[in-house]
Motif scaffolding. Structure first.
Motif, PDB file in Angstrom:
ATOM      1  N   UNK A 284      15.424  59.637  -6.792  1.00 48.34           N
ATOM      2  CA  UNK A 284      15.629  61.063  -6.547  1.00 48.34           C
ATOM      3  C   UNK A 284      15.191  61.788  -7.810  1.00 48.34           C
ATOM      4  N   UNK A 285      14.360  62.799  -7.653  1.00 57.36           N
ATOM      5  CA  UNK A 285      14.018  63.547  -8.864  1.00 57.36           C
ATOM      6  C   UNK A 285      14.356  65.023  -8.694  1.00 57.36           C
ATOM      7  N   UNK A 286      14.868  65.578  -9.770  1.00 58.58           N
ATOM      8  CA  UNK A 286      15.307  66.970  -9.758  1.00 58.58           C
ATOM      9  C   UNK A 286      14.578  67.715 -10.867  1.00 58.58           C
ATOM     10  N   UNK A 287      13.863  68.748 -10.488  1.00 59.35           N
ATOM     11  CA  UNK A 287      13.227  69.570 -11.528  1.00 59.35           C
ATOM     12  C   UNK A 287      13.571  71.045 -11.287  1.00 59.35           C
ATOM     13  N   UNK A 288      13.458  71.840 -12.310  1.00 59.33           N
ATOM     14  CA  UNK A 288      13.563  73.281 -12.096  1.00 59.33           C
ATOM     15  C   UNK A 288      12.378  73.961 -12.769  1.00 59.33           C
ATOM     16  N   UNK A 289      12.029  75.097 -12.267  1.00 61.03           N
ATOM     17  CA  UNK A 289      10.884  75.823 -12.823  1.00 61.03           C
ATOM     18  C   UNK A 289      10.996  77.277 -12.389  1.00 61.03           C
ATOM     19  N   UNK A 299      14.327  69.298  -5.319  1.00 66.17           N
ATOM     20  CA  UNK A 299      14.969  67.982  -5.215  1.00 66.17           C
ATOM     21  C   UNK A 299      14.131  67.116  -4.273  1.00 66.17           C
ATOM     22  N   UNK A 300      13.571  66.038  -4.825  1.00 69.72           N
ATOM     23  CA  UNK A 300      12.709  65.169  -4.022  1.00 69.72           C
ATOM     24  C   UNK A 300      13.317  63.778  -3.950  1.00 69.72           C
ATOM     25  N   UNK A 301      13.338  63.222  -2.749  1.00 72.52           N
ATOM     26  CA  UNK A 301      13.806  61.838  -2.668  1.00 72.52           C
ATOM     27  C   UNK A 301      12.756  60.966  -2.016  1.00 72.52           C
ATOM     28  N   UNK A 302      12.936  59.660  -2.149  1.00 71.91           N
ATOM     29  CA  UNK A 302      12.019  58.721  -1.510  1.00 71.91           C
ATOM     30  C   UNK A 302      12.716  58.095  -0.313  1.00 71.91           C
ATOM     31  N   UNK A 303      13.514  58.903   0.347  1.00 77.73           N
ATOM     32  CA  UNK A 303      14.350  58.395   1.441  1.00 77.73           C
ATOM     33  C   UNK A 303      13.632  58.277   2.762  1.00 77.73           C
ATOM     34  N   UNK A 304      14.427  58.208   3.828  1.00 77.15           N
ATOM     35  CA  UNK A 304      13.865  57.919   5.139  1.00 77.15           C
ATOM     36  C   UNK A 304      13.105  59.104   5.731  1.00 77.15           C
ATOM     37  N   UNK A 358       9.939  60.377   2.425  1.00 80.11           N
ATOM     38  CA  UNK A 358      10.872  61.192   1.665  1.00 80.11           C
ATOM     39  C   UNK A 358      10.921  62.663   2.043  1.00 80.11           C
ATOM     40  N   UNK A 359      11.842  63.343   1.381  1.00 77.05           N
ATOM     41  CA  UNK A 359      12.122  64.739   1.686  1.00 77.05           C
ATOM     42  C   UNK A 359      12.183  65.544   0.401  1.00 77.05           C
ATOM     43  N   UNK A 360      11.715  66.788   0.470  1.00 76.23           N
ATOM     44  CA  UNK A 360      11.815  67.683  -0.674  1.00 76.23           C
ATOM     45  C   UNK A 360      12.510  68.969  -0.260  1.00 76.23           C
ATOM     46  N   UNK A 361      13.554  69.307  -0.984  1.00 74.51           N
ATOM     47  CA  UNK A 361      14.210  70.588  -0.794  1.00 74.51           C
ATOM     48  C   UNK A 361      13.880  71.489  -1.981  1.00 74.51           C
ATOM     49  N   UNK A 362      13.536  72.735  -1.694  1.00 70.48           N
ATOM     50  CA  UNK A 362      13.310  73.693  -2.769  1.00 70.48           C
ATOM     51  C   UNK A 362      14.289  74.856  -2.598  1.00 70.48           C
ATOM     52  N   UNK A 363      15.078  75.096  -3.642  1.00 69.01           N
ATOM     53  CA  UNK A 363      16.009  76.219  -3.630  1.00 69.01           C
ATOM     54  C   UNK A 363      15.429  77.312  -4.504  1.00 69.01           C
ATOM     55  N   UNK A 364      15.212  78.488  -3.922  1.00 70.07           N
ATOM     56  CA  UNK A 364      14.580  79.576  -4.671  1.00 70.07           C
ATOM     57  C   UNK A 364      15.560  80.722  -4.878  1.00 70.07           C
TER      58      UNK A 364
END
Lengths: 371, 130
Positions: A284-289, A299-304, A358-364
């Motif tokens: 799981x990787x978490x970055x902010x920008x 928030x990106x995961x390598x999940x199902x 995987x899935x990526x969530x972006x919170x803006x």
């Protein structure tokens, strides 16, 4: 001919300066069993309406020394339960429309037949009954909603708390005498009760957001420490599950206007979800920008992953993407809650996903410009 | 001679009383129960407990506070540690609840449900300090 003044008789007030109209109306309506009150003096209309509380009032728009329009405005504000019908002598649609804007329900153009006035009356009375019923239902609904939140918070939570306390005491007094299986069962009970409590909490939070009573202490904040705290809290779980959680966080992004506590829960939900759907060995990787408009967290995961056709529904309450292993347990409200919180921050939550990778969530969040 | 410390537990939830009593007895305390504020105050007078645990929200929202006020001004109550229990989510519909003026002080507030070892640990500390 005078009708008996019993309780169930519908009272109709007619305000018109032409005596012949008053007589005509009286005859037509009394024949149908209504009680009719008339006045040819417009200025007396309001006083009689207050006094007699008719169910219906016919008001002539054009009377000497008195504006029917003003009467309508006054009565509809003062006594909204009276259904007002305009009698308009010059068959002017324009004035009838204006009267209806001011609160009249219908209009009756002169000249009219007894059947016409009876039909308009009948419609007006039906309208009144429906309106009373609808008002009653709305009040009842609002009252139930108010009570329900209080009910849920006390009546549903307190037995759960007591059960948990019993489990605590059971572990305490029988702890050493129980075998491994029994201890396992007790722990499972404990967990299920905890998730029931979470469900109630989430659900309560959402009804508070919907009602606008959610307590938010919004202030200018930097989101990085909140993300760090979330990651810190979830790290032991990830280690236990063999998932790597990594982050690359900008320490000084622009501030946003936010409520620390609810954002902590949003990040916990989103990152926590990632841990649920990621297999051991995953990441799981978490970055902010930030850019010119938004501060964002990714928030990106390598999940199902989430199938494309399911993506539009994931923010719906109790919607679940069924995993192969079916072990995902949650309140089913986490994403719904997160979305609502993001909306309360004038923010957005975006998701993209590829099944199997995987899935990526972006919170803006709208960035705050400091002056 | 009985040297067990005495704990008074006041809560209107019978099951909660029972569950907590079992924990406290296992912890080696003698436990007295009261199901409402009034009998709690009376029991305090008659048994002179070494510590009292009071639920904040019983019949009314302020009953727990009232009990604490009465205990704090009584001969037996003013010396002993008092623990207040709360199951109330103050973010919720009780937000509008305003605690009484001159809020009486308790030594500790614990949130329900309470972990058994946490409860015994805290009580141990309070009794040691007192």
């Amino acid at each position: 001919m005078e009708m008996g003044e019993n309780e169930t008789t519908t009272r109709i007030l007619i305000i018109d300066d032409e005596e012949s109209i008053l007589d005509g109306c009286r005859q037509a309506l009394e024949k149908s069993g209504y009680q009719v009150i008339t006045t040819s003096v417009g200025a007396d209309g309001v006083r009689i309406a207050r006094d007699k509380r008719p169910e219906l009032a016919f008001i002539d728009l054009k009377m000497p020394g008195c504006s029917g329009m003003d009467l309508i405005e006054l009565i509809s504000k003062d006594m909204p339960e009276i259904v007002l019908i305009v009698i308009t002598g010059y068959a002017s649609i324009v004035s009838a429309v204006e009267a209806m804007k001011k609160g009249a329900y219908d209009y009756l153009p002169k000249p009219f037949t007894p059947d016409q006035i009876r039909a308009v009356t009948k419609r007006g009375i039906e309208h009144r009954l429906l309106k009373i019923e609808a008002d009653g239902l709305r009040e009842e609904k609002e009252r139930m909603e108010r009570n329900f939140i209080t009910f849920v918070s006390h009546e549903m939570r307190s037995p759960l708390v007591t059960i948990q306390q019993y489990i605590e005491s059971l572990k305490m007094i029988a702890g050493e005498t129980l075998n491994e299986d029994a201890v396992g069962i007790i722990d499972r009970c404990d967990k299920r009760i905890q998730s029931l409590q979470d469900l109630i909490e989430h659900w309560l939070d959402m009804s508070r957001i919907d009602k606008g009573t959610f307590s938010e202490n919004k202030e200018p904040i930097i989101i990085t420490p909140i993300i760090e705290r979330t990651i810190e809290e979830l790290t032991p779980l990830c280690e236990k599950r063999g998932i790597v959680i990594e982050s690359d966080l900008k320490q000084k992004p622009p501030k946003i206007i936010g409520d620390q506590e609810s954002l902590l829960r949003v990040f916990s939900n989103i990152i926590g979800n990632a841990t649920k759907y990621t297999m051991p060995g995953g990441k799981i990787s978490v970055i902010n920008d930030f850019d010119d408009f938004y501060v964002y967290v990714k928030v990106t995961d390598t999940g199902s992953g989430i199938p494309q056709d399911k993506l539009p529904f994931i923010f719906e309450p109790f919607f679940r993407v069924k995993g192969k292993q079916e072990r995902q347990k949650g309140s089913g409200l986490g994403l719904t809650f997160s979305k609502k919180i993001m909306e309360a921050h004038n923010g957005k939550i975006e998701v993209s996903s590829k099944e199997g990778s995987g899935t990526t969530f972006v919170l803006k969040f709208p960035r705050l410009y400091e002056t | 001679m009985d040297t067990k410390k005495k704990i008074l537990l006041i809560d209107d939830d019978k099951d909660f009383l029972m569950a907590t009593k079992l924990i406290l007895e296992k912890g080696g305390y003698e436990v007295f129960l009261a199901e409402d504020g009034k009998s709690g105050v009376e029991t305090a007078k008659s048994v002179s407990p070494d510590l009292a645990i009071i639920d904040m929200m019983m019949e009314t929202w302020s009953e727990g506070f009232n009990v604490v006020s009465i205990l704090r001004t009584s001969e037996t109550g003013k010396q002993i540690p008092l623990i207040m229990l709360s199951a109330v989510d103050l973010q919720g519909p009780y937000q509008s609840f305003e605690p009484p003026e001159n809020l009486p002080t308790v030594d500790l507030v614990l949130h329900k449900p309470i972990k058994a070892d946490e409860l015994l640990h805290q009580i141990g500390n309070l009794l040691k300090a007192g």
